[in-house]
Design a protein around this motif. Structure first.
Motif, short mmCIF file in Angstrom:
data_model
loop_
_atom_site.label_atom_id
_atom_site.label_comp_id
_atom_site.label_asym_id
_atom_site.label_seq_id
_atom_site.Cartn_x
_atom_site.Cartn_y
_atom_site.Cartn_z
N GLN A 146 0.83 -1.20 0.00
CA GLN A 146 0.00 0.00 0.00
C GLN A 146 0.87 1.26 0.00
OE1 GLN A 146 -2.77 0.19 3.23
NE2 GLN A 146 -3.54 2.22 2.70
N ALA A 147 1.95 1.24 0.78
CA ALA A 147 2.85 2.40 0.82
C ALA A 147 3.51 2.63 -0.53
CB ALA A 147 3.90 2.19 1.90
N ILE A 162 2.67 27.80 -6.30
CA ILE A 162 3.56 26.75 -6.82
C ILE A 162 4.51 26.27 -5.74
CG2 ILE A 162 5.46 26.30 -8.43
CD1 ILE A 162 4.03 28.08 -10.46
N ARG A 163 5.05 27.21 -4.97
CA ARG A 163 5.92 26.80 -3.87
C ARG A 163 5.14 25.98 -2.84
NH1 ARG A 163 7.92 32.14 -4.73
NH2 ARG A 163 6.53 32.95 -3.10
N SER A 164 3.91 26.37 -2.57
CA SER A 164 3.08 25.62 -1.63
C SER A 164 2.78 24.22 -2.17
CB SER A 164 1.78 26.37 -1.37
OG SER A 164 0.94 25.62 -0.51
N HIS A 165 2.47 24.13 -3.46
CA HIS A 165 2.21 22.82 -4.07
C HIS A 165 3.44 21.92 -3.97
CE1 HIS A 165 -1.06 24.82 -6.80
NE2 HIS A 165 -1.47 24.63 -5.55
N SER A 166 4.60 22.50 -4.24
CA SER A 166 5.84 21.71 -4.19
C SER A 166 6.11 21.19 -2.78
CB SER A 166 7.01 22.58 -4.66
OG SER A 166 8.22 21.84 -4.58
N ALA A 167 5.92 22.07 -1.77
CA ALA A 167 6.14 21.64 -0.39
C ALA A 167 5.13 20.57 0.02
CB ALA A 167 6.06 22.84 0.54
N SER A 168 3.88 20.75 -0.41
CA SER A 168 2.84 19.77 -0.06
C SER A 168 3.12 18.42 -0.71
CB SER A 168 1.48 20.30 -0.51
OG SER A 168 0.46 19.35 -0.23
N ASN A 169 3.55 18.44 -1.96
CA ASN A 169 3.86 17.18 -2.66
C ASN A 169 5.05 16.47 -2.02
OD1 ASN A 169 1.79 17.60 -4.51
ND2 ASN A 169 3.12 18.69 -5.96
N LYS A 170 6.06 17.23 -1.63
CA LYS A 170 7.22 16.63 -0.97
C LYS A 170 6.83 16.04 0.38
CE LYS A 170 10.78 19.53 -3.12
NZ LYS A 170 11.83 20.57 -2.88
N ALA A 171 5.97 16.73 1.12
CA ALA A 171 5.54 16.21 2.43
C ALA A 171 4.74 14.92 2.26
CB ALA A 171 4.70 17.26 3.14
N ALA A 172 3.83 14.89 1.27
CA ALA A 172 3.03 13.69 1.04
C ALA A 172 3.92 12.52 0.63
CB ALA A 172 1.98 13.96 -0.03
N ILE A 175 5.84 11.26 3.70
CA ILE A 175 4.99 10.44 4.58
C ILE A 175 4.84 9.03 4.03
CG2 ILE A 175 2.64 10.17 5.44
CD1 ILE A 175 2.47 13.21 5.62
N SER A 176 4.61 8.92 2.73
CA SER A 176 4.47 7.60 2.12
C SER A 176 5.78 6.81 2.18
CB SER A 176 4.01 7.74 0.67
OG SER A 176 2.74 8.36 0.60
N GLU A 177 6.90 7.49 1.97
CA GLU A 177 8.19 6.80 2.04
C GLU A 177 8.50 6.36 3.46
OE1 GLU A 177 10.86 9.65 0.37
OE2 GLU A 177 10.56 8.94 -1.69
N GLU A 178 8.13 7.16 4.45
CA GLU A 178 8.32 6.76 5.85
C GLU A 178 7.44 5.56 6.19
OE1 GLU A 178 9.74 6.69 9.72
OE2 GLU A 178 10.50 7.68 7.91
N GLU A 200 1.01 4.26 -2.73
CA GLU A 200 0.85 5.66 -2.36
C GLU A 200 2.02 6.50 -2.87
OE1 GLU A 200 0.36 5.82 1.82
OE2 GLU A 200 -1.66 4.93 1.81
N ILE A 201 3.21 5.93 -2.82
CA ILE A 201 4.38 6.66 -3.33
C ILE A 201 4.26 6.89 -4.83
CG2 ILE A 201 6.86 6.45 -3.76
CD1 ILE A 201 7.10 5.08 -1.05
N ALA A 202 3.85 5.84 -5.55
CA ALA A 202 3.68 5.98 -7.00
C ALA A 202 2.61 7.02 -7.31
CB ALA A 202 3.31 4.63 -7.60
N LYS A 203 1.50 7.02 -6.56
CA LYS A 203 0.44 7.99 -6.79
C LYS A 203 0.90 9.39 -6.44
CE LYS A 203 -4.41 8.93 -5.65
NZ LYS A 203 -4.18 10.37 -5.33
N ALA A 204 1.65 9.53 -5.32
CA ALA A 204 2.14 10.85 -4.93
C ALA A 204 3.08 11.42 -5.98
CB ALA A 204 2.84 10.75 -3.58
#
Length: 228
Positions: free
Chosen positions: A113-114, A182-192, A195-198, A117-121
């Protein structure tokens, strides 16, 4: 009285010894006259059996502890009998591994599942980045076009010139807001993605732990010996 008793005992001892000496000489003389069988004496080991009570102690012993498993219970499914002889590497104790096997299957599902989620993110981030780049190009083009219109203000009426200035300000504000988004999108995508990688990392660790626990369910003899 005591002196007479001691003297009497001494004479009795001498008498017994003397009689014994006479008996020995008579036996030797009789052996010489009779044909007594003889044999050759050989050196050999003599086995002596002594019946007694005591305690046996081994020169080496090992204690086999139960495996340290966090959570759940341990149920014995195999145990070597008392006094049986075992060799190093033979299984002497085995626990039911069904709980650990269930944990392994669950952790494997979490890992799958993780990874999904990583592939989808990553896919969502790629789509978002493409949309942001397209919007950014449009916003920059709008600013450039507004700047061109402002450059013509000397040739147009005062009202149109004011409109061009307002349009340029609006285009610049839109561009700044888009860049912030765009900066907010980039930070949000990196955070998601983080989380999936963790989550994937934890699932990997849990799988490794479950596999190690399954191995611990079978305990082997560390040395040759008897099970006590």
């Amino acid at each position: 009285m005591n002196g007479r008793i001691t003297q009497t005992v001494a004479w009795l001892s001498l008498l017994i010894l003397a009689c014994s000496g006479v008996a020995c000489r008579q036996a030797s003389a009789l052996a010489g006259e009779l044909d007594v069988p003889t044999t050759t004496v050989k050196q050999a080991d003599v086995q002596l059996k002594i019946l007694t009570t005591g305690a046996l102690r081994s020169k080496e012993s090992r204690v086999i502890p139960a495996p340290a498993i966090a959570g759940g219970t341990l149920q014995i499914v195999k145990l070597a009998r008392f006094g049986v002889q075992v060799h190093k590497g033979e299984v002497v104790l085995e626990f039911d591994p069904s709980q650990q096997e269930y944990n392994l299957a669950q952790n494997r599902s979490d890992l799958l599942q993780a990874e999904q989620e990583i592939a989808k993110a990553k896919a969502d981030a790629a789509v978002q980045t493409a949309e942001d780049q397209t919007a950014l190009l449009k916003a920059k083009f709008a600013v450039r076009r507004a700047e061109l219109e402002v450059s013509k203000n000397e040739l147009v009426s005062k009202i149109d010139a004011q409109k061009n200035v307002l349009a340029l300000d609006e285009a610049k504000r839109a561009l700044a807001q888009l860049q912030q988004d765009i900066r907010s999108h980039s930070a949000s995508n990196k955070a998601a993605l983080a989380i999936s990688e963790e989550k994937r990392h934890k699932a990997h660790l849990a799988m490794d732990q479950a596999e190690e626990n399954i191995k611990k369910m079978r305990i082997t003899a560390p040395i040759d010996g008897l099970v006590v």
